[in-house]
Design an enzyme around this catalytic site. Structure first.
Site, PDB file in Angstrom:
ATOM      1  N   SER A  63       1.360  -0.912   0.114  1.00  0.00           N
ATOM      2  CA  SER A  63      -0.142  -0.034  -0.200  1.00  0.00           C
ATOM      3  C   SER A  63       1.158   1.217  -0.307  1.00  0.00           C
ATOM      4  O   SER A  63       1.406   1.263   1.353  1.00  0.00           O
ATOM      5  CB  SER A  63      -1.088   0.203   1.143  1.00  0.00           C
ATOM      6  OG  SER A  63      -1.283   1.192   0.989  1.00  0.00           O
ATOM      7  N   ILE A  88       0.374   3.625   2.828  1.00  0.00           N
ATOM      8  CA  ILE A  88       0.907   2.846   3.788  1.00  0.00           C
ATOM      9  C   ILE A  88       2.705   2.991   4.105  1.00  0.00           C
ATOM     10  O   ILE A  88       3.190   3.535   5.250  1.00  0.00           O
ATOM     11  CB  ILE A  88       0.918   1.187   4.886  1.00  0.00           C
ATOM     12  CG1 ILE A  88      -0.316   1.398   4.819  1.00  0.00           C
ATOM     13  CG2 ILE A  88       2.046   1.124   5.961  1.00  0.00           C
ATOM     14  CD1 ILE A  88      -1.440   0.232   5.091  1.00  0.00           C
ATOM     15  N   ALA A 103      22.763  -0.899   3.933  1.00  0.00           N
ATOM     16  CA  ALA A 103      23.573  -0.941   4.508  1.00  0.00           C
ATOM     17  C   ALA A 103      24.046  -2.584   4.801  1.00  0.00           C
ATOM     18  O   ALA A 103      22.896  -3.412   5.235  1.00  0.00           O
ATOM     19  CB  ALA A 103      24.416  -1.659   5.498  1.00  0.00           C
ATOM     20  N   LYS A 161      31.109  -2.266   0.198  1.00  0.00           N
ATOM     21  CA  LYS A 161      31.175  -2.499   1.311  1.00  0.00           C
ATOM     22  C   LYS A 161      31.772  -3.789   2.265  1.00  0.00           C
ATOM     23  O   LYS A 161      32.117  -4.837   1.810  1.00  0.00           O
ATOM     24  CB  LYS A 161      29.262  -2.689   2.484  1.00  0.00           C
ATOM     25  CG  LYS A 161      29.717  -2.156   3.573  1.00  0.00           C
ATOM     26  CD  LYS A 161      28.560  -3.101   4.586  1.00  0.00           C
ATOM     27  CE  LYS A 161      28.726  -3.070   6.251  1.00  0.00           C
ATOM     28  NZ  LYS A 161      27.892  -3.088   6.063  1.00  0.00           N
ATOM     29  N   VAL A 172      -4.733  -3.560   2.793  1.00  0.00           N
ATOM     30  CA  VAL A 172      -5.326  -4.836   3.662  1.00  0.00           C
ATOM     31  C   VAL A 172      -6.351  -3.997   5.129  1.00  0.00           C
ATOM     32  O   VAL A 172      -6.112  -3.452   5.853  1.00  0.00           O
ATOM     33  CB  VAL A 172      -4.306  -5.974   3.632  1.00  0.00           C
ATOM     34  CG1 VAL A 172      -5.717  -7.055   4.762  1.00  0.00           C
ATOM     35  CG2 VAL A 172      -3.596  -6.770   3.376  1.00  0.00           C
ATOM     36  N   GLU A 230      25.108  -3.987  12.924  1.00  0.00           N
ATOM     37  CA  GLU A 230      25.352  -4.865  12.140  1.00  0.00           C
ATOM     38  C   GLU A 230      25.154  -5.446  10.798  1.00  0.00           C
ATOM     39  O   GLU A 230      25.080  -6.119   9.859  1.00  0.00           O
ATOM     40  CB  GLU A 230      26.379  -6.365  12.786  1.00  0.00           C
ATOM     41  CG  GLU A 230      27.346  -5.934  13.920  1.00  0.00           C
ATOM     42  CD  GLU A 230      28.517  -5.715  13.777  1.00  0.00           C
ATOM     43  OE1 GLU A 230      29.119  -5.718  12.066  1.00  0.00           O
ATOM     44  OE2 GLU A 230      29.567  -5.210  14.004  1.00  0.00           O
ATOM     45  N   ILE A 278      18.033  -6.966   6.454  1.00  0.00           N
ATOM     46  CA  ILE A 278      18.327  -7.598   4.853  1.00  0.00           C
ATOM     47  C   ILE A 278      18.382  -9.347   5.011  1.00  0.00           C
ATOM     48  O   ILE A 278      18.072  -9.654   4.466  1.00  0.00           O
ATOM     49  CB  ILE A 278      19.236  -6.691   4.305  1.00  0.00           C
ATOM     50  CG1 ILE A 278      18.301  -5.569   4.057  1.00  0.00           C
ATOM     51  CG2 ILE A 278      18.564  -7.621   2.880  1.00  0.00           C
ATOM     52  CD1 ILE A 278      18.849  -3.559   3.601  1.00  0.00           C
TER      53      ILE A 278
HETATM   54  C1  LIG Z   1      16.349   2.923  11.962  1.00  0.00           C
HETATM   55  C2  LIG Z   1      16.470   1.653  10.293  1.00  0.00           C
HETATM   56  C3  LIG Z   1      17.964   0.941  10.444  1.00  0.00           C
HETATM   57  C4  LIG Z   1      18.036   0.497   9.365  1.00  0.00           C
HETATM   58  N1  LIG Z   1      19.309  -0.338   8.756  1.00  0.00           N
HETATM   59  C5  LIG Z   1      19.435  -1.508   7.942  1.00  0.00           C
HETATM   60  C6  LIG Z   1      20.879  -2.217   7.589  1.00  0.00           C
HETATM   61  O1  LIG Z   1      21.050  -0.492   7.399  1.00  0.00           O
HETATM   62  N2  LIG Z   1      20.600  -2.591   6.481  1.00  0.00           N
HETATM   63  C7  LIG Z   1      19.762  -3.680   7.174  1.00  0.00           C
HETATM   64  O2  LIG Z   1      19.663  -4.980   6.572  1.00  0.00           O
HETATM   65  N3  LIG Z   1      18.774  -3.631   7.968  1.00  0.00           N
HETATM   66  C8  LIG Z   1      18.044  -2.509   7.820  1.00  0.00           C
HETATM   67  N4  LIG Z   1      17.198  -2.040   8.756  1.00  0.00           N
HETATM   68  C9  LIG Z   1      15.981  -2.557   8.630  1.00  0.00           C
HETATM   69  C10 LIG Z   1      15.682  -2.589   6.849  1.00  0.00           C
HETATM   70  O3  LIG Z   1      14.769  -1.423   6.855  1.00  0.00           O
HETATM   71  C11 LIG Z   1      14.285  -3.331   6.669  1.00  0.00           C
HETATM   72  O4  LIG Z   1      14.832  -5.134   7.013  1.00  0.00           O
HETATM   73  C12 LIG Z   1      13.592  -3.747   5.164  1.00  0.00           C
HETATM   74  O5  LIG Z   1      13.676  -2.024   4.806  1.00  0.00           O
HETATM   75  C13 LIG Z   1      12.382  -4.689   5.335  1.00  0.00           C
HETATM   76  O6  LIG Z   1      11.778  -4.014   5.786  1.00  0.00           O
HETATM   77  P1  LIG Z   1      10.385  -4.614   5.566  1.00  0.00           P
HETATM   78  O7  LIG Z   1       9.850  -4.683   4.267  1.00  0.00           O
HETATM   79  O8  LIG Z   1       9.699  -5.544   6.036  1.00  0.00           O
HETATM   80  O9  LIG Z   1       8.541  -3.406   6.130  1.00  0.00           O
HETATM   81  P2  LIG Z   1       8.467  -2.502   6.043  1.00  0.00           P
HETATM   82  O10 LIG Z   1       9.217  -1.482   4.460  1.00  0.00           O
HETATM   83  O11 LIG Z   1       7.667  -1.568   6.886  1.00  0.00           O
HETATM   84  O12 LIG Z   1       7.209  -2.693   4.985  1.00  0.00           O
HETATM   85  C14 LIG Z   1       5.707  -3.017   4.842  1.00  0.00           C
HETATM   86  C15 LIG Z   1       5.080  -3.458   4.054  1.00  0.00           C
HETATM   87  O13 LIG Z   1       4.140  -4.141   3.669  1.00  0.00           O
HETATM   88  C16 LIG Z   1       3.205  -2.871   3.475  1.00  0.00           C
HETATM   89  N5  LIG Z   1       1.955  -3.299   4.222  1.00  0.00           N
HETATM   90  C17 LIG Z   1       1.654  -3.103   5.570  1.00  0.00           C
HETATM   91  N6  LIG Z   1       0.505  -2.656   6.214  1.00  0.00           N
HETATM   92  C18 LIG Z   1      -0.147  -3.392   5.426  1.00  0.00           C
HETATM   93  C19 LIG Z   1      -1.414  -3.153   5.074  1.00  0.00           C
HETATM   94  N7  LIG Z   1      -2.523  -2.969   5.746  1.00  0.00           N
HETATM   95  N8  LIG Z   1      -2.228  -3.132   3.805  1.00  0.00           N
HETATM   96  C20 LIG Z   1      -0.935  -3.143   2.304  1.00  0.00           C
HETATM   97  N9  LIG Z   1       0.218  -3.078   2.704  1.00  0.00           N
HETATM   98  C21 LIG Z   1       0.982  -3.166   4.036  1.00  0.00           C
HETATM   99  C22 LIG Z   1       3.581  -0.896   3.571  1.00  0.00           C
HETATM  100  O14 LIG Z   1       3.062  -0.699   2.086  1.00  0.00           O
HETATM  101  C23 LIG Z   1       4.862  -2.220   2.522  1.00  0.00           C
HETATM  102  O15 LIG Z   1       5.420  -2.381   1.804  1.00  0.00           O
HETATM  103  C24 LIG Z   1      16.655  -0.830   9.375  1.00  0.00           C
HETATM  104  C25 LIG Z   1      15.787  -0.389   9.856  1.00  0.00           C
HETATM  105  C26 LIG Z   1      15.487   0.924  10.930  1.00  0.00           C
HETATM  106  C27 LIG Z   1      14.299   0.896  11.827  1.00  0.00           C
END
Ligand SMILES: Cc1cc2nc3c(=O)[nH]c(=O)nc-3n(C[C@H](O)[C@H](O)[C@H](O)COP(=O)(O)OP(=O)(O)OC[C@H]3O[C@@H](n4cnc5c(N)ncnc54)[C@H](O)[C@@H]3O)c2cc1C
Length: 483
Positions: free
Chosen positions: A22, A25, A33, A61, A167, A324, A328
Site C-alpha cells: 500500500s 502506508i 547496508a 562495503k 488490506v 551490524e 536484510i
Molecule cells: C533505523 C533503521 C535502520 C535500518 N538499517 C538497516 C541496514 O542498514 N541494513 C539492513 O539490512 N536493514 C536495516 N534496517 C531494516 C530494514 O529497513 C528492513 O529490514 C527492510 O527495509 C525491510 O522492511 P520490511 O519490508 O520488513 O518492512 P516495511 O519497509 O515497513 O514494509 C512493509 C510493507 O508492508 C506494506 N503494508 C503494511 N501494512 C499493510 C496493509 N494493511 N495493507 C497493505 N500493505 C501493507 C507496506 O505498504 C510496505 O510495503 C533498518 C531498520 C531501521 C528501523
C-alpha cells in the site's frame, strides 16, 4: 525479495504469487547496508555486482569502522574476511595472539586484506582475475528503494501479480485459524493457501491476527529510536560503513553513489528525541536532502515466525537494530529456509517448529554479537554507556566472553551467522586482549612465526596496493553495463 525469490525458484506455472502493498502506508524507507550473504541471494536471482552499481546507486562495503565504541578516540574495523590463513587446523588468529602477546604489539588490521583495502579506499579486481568478480569479500551499500524497484520489475517480469491497496480485513478458517483471504481497500479480495507477512513492524498477519507474541530484548539492546536523513555526498565514497558511538547510542554514515545516508540510533530513556535530531543534523558533512525521519522500534523478535499458513519476514518477524546490518540478511536467511521446506501439499507442524527453532536461534546469536558491542567497552562517560557496561547479559554471551578472554577461543553455537574473525575483530576492537592462545600455535619456532606473520603482512599490503581505487571500480562497473 520474497516475491523475486519465489518467482525465481518456484515459478508461476504451478503457483500464483501475489504481492499486496500500500503506497498509503509506505515502507520503513531505511536499510542501506548489507553483509556479504547478499551476494548469495543476488547470485540465485542472477543479479550481478554491475547490476547493483547500475540499478541501486550501490557502493561496495568491506566492513564497518567503529569509532569511539571501546573508548573515546579509538577506532577499529570489523571486516568481511579473515585474518591471515588457517594453519595446523587453527585460525591465524592464534598465531597472531602468540606473537602479539609475547611482543607486546597489537596490529591485527595489517593481516586482513579487506581492512587494508578499506583504510586505503581501494576496491576491485586484481590484475588477471575475472573482471566481473571483485577479489575481496564484500557487501553493498545501496538505495533500498531502488533495490526494491529493481526486484519489483524482476518479479513482475516473471509472472508475479501486484496489488496496490491496503488490506482492510483478514479472514481465517473458523476451525483451524488458518488465514484464508484478505480484503483490500479497493474492494478486491485475495485468497491464498500460504501467506507471507511482510507488513513491517505491525505484523498484520503474524501478530495482529495470529498473536505470535514478541520476545522483547530491549533490556539488552536498549536503543529504541532512530532519526534518519540523507545528505549530499561531499567526498569519494568510502568502501565501508562508519558507526560512531555517541552519548546515547550511535550514528551511521553510509556512502552511496548519489548521496550519504545518516542516522542516529538512540535510546529515548537517555536523550530527548529533539536533541537527538539536532545532534544528527549538526553532524552531517553535506547539505541535508530531506527532513530527518523518526523511526521507533522494540528490539526482539516474534516468538513464532511461522504460524499455521503464515511466515513472517523482515520487520514483521523482528528487529535487532541496524548496528551490524543484519535485517536484510535475516529476510534472505528466512527465505532460504522457507524454500528448503516449502510445502507441497499441506502444512507440517514439525516443519513449522523447525523453522521457528532455527530462526529464533539465528536471532539469538546475532543478538549476542550486537550486545557485545555495547557491553565490552571502557566507556562510562554518559549514563547510557554506564548502563551498557554494567548491564547483565545473556548467559550464552557471558560464557563466550569468558572463554575468549582466557584463551582466545571462539565458541560456535548452532545457527551462527558471525564467525571467528568477526568476533575476534569486535571483541578485541572493543578492548579485550585474550590472555593466551591455542597450543597448536606453539608448534612453530619463534623464527618461523616471525617469518610467517611477516609474509602474510607483506602479502596483504602488496595486494591492497594493487587494487584500484573504490570509485574507479564503481565507474568501471557502470561502463561495463553501458558498453
Ligand atoms: C533505523 C533503521 C535502520 C535500518 N538499517 C538497516 C541496514 O542498514 N541494513 C539492513 O539490512 N536493514 C536495516 N534496517 C531494516 C530494514 O529497513 C528492513 O529490514 C527492510 O527495509 C525491510 O522492511 P520490511 O519490508 O520488513 O518492512 P516495511 O519497509 O515497513 O514494509 C512493509 C510493507 O508492508 C506494506 N503494508 C503494511 N501494512 C499493510 C496493509 N494493511 N495493507 C497493505 N500493505 C501493507 C507496506 O505498504 C510496505 O510495503 C533498518 C531498520 C531501521 C528501523
Amino acid at each position: 525479495m520474497a516475491a523475486a525469490c519465489l518467482a525465481r525458484n518456484l515459478g508461476t506455472r504451478n503457483h500464483t504469487i501475489e504481492v499486496i502493498e500500500s503506497p498509503d502506508i509506505g515502507t520503513v524507507g531505511v536499510g542501506e547496508a548489507t553483509i556479504p550473504m547478499i551476494n548469495l541471494f543476488n547470485k540465485i536471482l542472477g543479479v550481478s555486482p554491475t547490476d547493483m552499481v547500475r540499478e541501486t546507486e550501490a557502493t561496495f562495503k568491506l566492513g564497518i569502522e567503529f569509532v569511539d565504541w571501546g573508548g573515546l578516540g579509538r577506532s577499529y574495523i570489523h571486516p568481511f574476511g579473515t585474518y591471515g590463513a588457517d594453519m595446523g587446523g587453527i585460525s591465524f588468529i592464534h598465531y597472531f595472539l602468540r606473537q602479539s602477546l609475547l611482543n607486546g604489539t597489537w596490529t591485527p588490521e595489517i593481516y586482513n586484506l579487506e581492512t587494508a583495502a578499506a583504510r586505503a579506499g581501494k576496491f576491485g579486481v586484481l590484475p588477471n582475475n575475472d573482471p566481473s568478480r571483485p577479489s575481496l569479500n564484500h557487501a553493498y551499500h545501496f538505495d533500498a528503494a531502488l533495490y526494491a524497484d529493481f526486484l519489483r520489475r524482476y518479479s513482475l517480469k516473471r509472472g508475479v501479480v501486484r496489488h496496490e491497496a491496503a488490506v482492510t480485513q483478514v479472514h481465517q478458517d473458523a476451525e483451524t485459524g488458518f488465514v484464508t483471504a484478505l480484503d483490500l481497500k479497493d474492494g478486491g479480495q485475495v485468497e491464498g493457501d500460504f501467506f507471507i507477512d511482510c507488513s513491517g513492524f505491525r505484523g498484520l498477519l503474524i501478530e495482529q491476527t495470529l498473536k505470535a507474541g514478541y520476545e522483547d530484548w530491549s533490556h539488552w539492546l536498549p536503543c529504541n529510536r532512530a532519526w534518519a536523513v540523507p545528505c549530499e555526498r561531499v567526498e569519494t565514497p568510502l568502501p565501508y560503513t562508519r558507526s560512531t558511538a555517541l552519548e546515547a547510542g550511535w550514528q551511521w554514515r553510509i556512502p552511496l553513489q548519489h548521496r550519504t545516508g545518516n542516522g542516529y540510533v538512540f535510546c529515548d530513556g537517555f536523550i530527548d528525541e529533539d536533541q537527538a535530531a539536532d545532534k544528527l543534523m549538526g553532524w552531517l558533512d553535506g547539505k541535508p536532502l530531506a527532513d530527518p525521519r523518526k523511526l521507533s522500534f522494540v528490539t526482539g523478535h516474534r516468538r513464532k515466525m511461522w504460524s499455521k499458513n503464515v511466515v513472517a519476514l523482515g520487520l514483521a518477524s523482528g528487529f535487532l537494530e541496524p548496528l551490524e546490518s543484519t535485517s536484510i540478511h535475516l529476510v534472505q536467511s528466512a527465505l532460504a529456509k522457507l524454500m528448503a521446506f516449502f510445502p507441497r501439499d499441506g502444512f507440517d507442524p514439525d516443519v513449522e517448529d523447525h523453522f521457528n527453532t532455527v530462526m529464533c536461534g539465528e536471532y539469538a546469536n546475532v543478538r549476542d554479537f550486537l550486545i557485545a558491542h555495547y557491553k565490552v567497552t571502557d566507556r562510562e562517560d554518559t549514563p547510557f554507556w554506564a548502563y551498557c557496561k554494567h548491564m547483565s547479559v545473556p548467559d550464552s554471551l557471558t560464557q563466550r566472553l569468558a572463554i575468549f578472554e582466557r584463551g582466545g577461543m571462539y565458541v560456535e553455537p548452532p545457527y551462527e551467522l558471525f564467525r571467528e574473525a568477526s568476533w575476534f575483530a569486535v571483541l578485541t576492537g572493543q578492548g579485550i586482549r585474550p590472555r593466551s592462545w591455542h597450543p597448536v600455535a606453539d608448534m612453530m619456532t619463534d623464527a618461523e612465526l616471525t617469518h610467517h606473520t611477516a609474509q602474510i603482512r607483506d602479502l596483504v599490503a602488496s595486494t591492497a596496493a594493487r587494487l584500484p581505487p573504490h570509485e574507479t571500480f564503481i565507474r568501471h562497473c557502470q561502463q561495463r553495463q553501458a558498453s
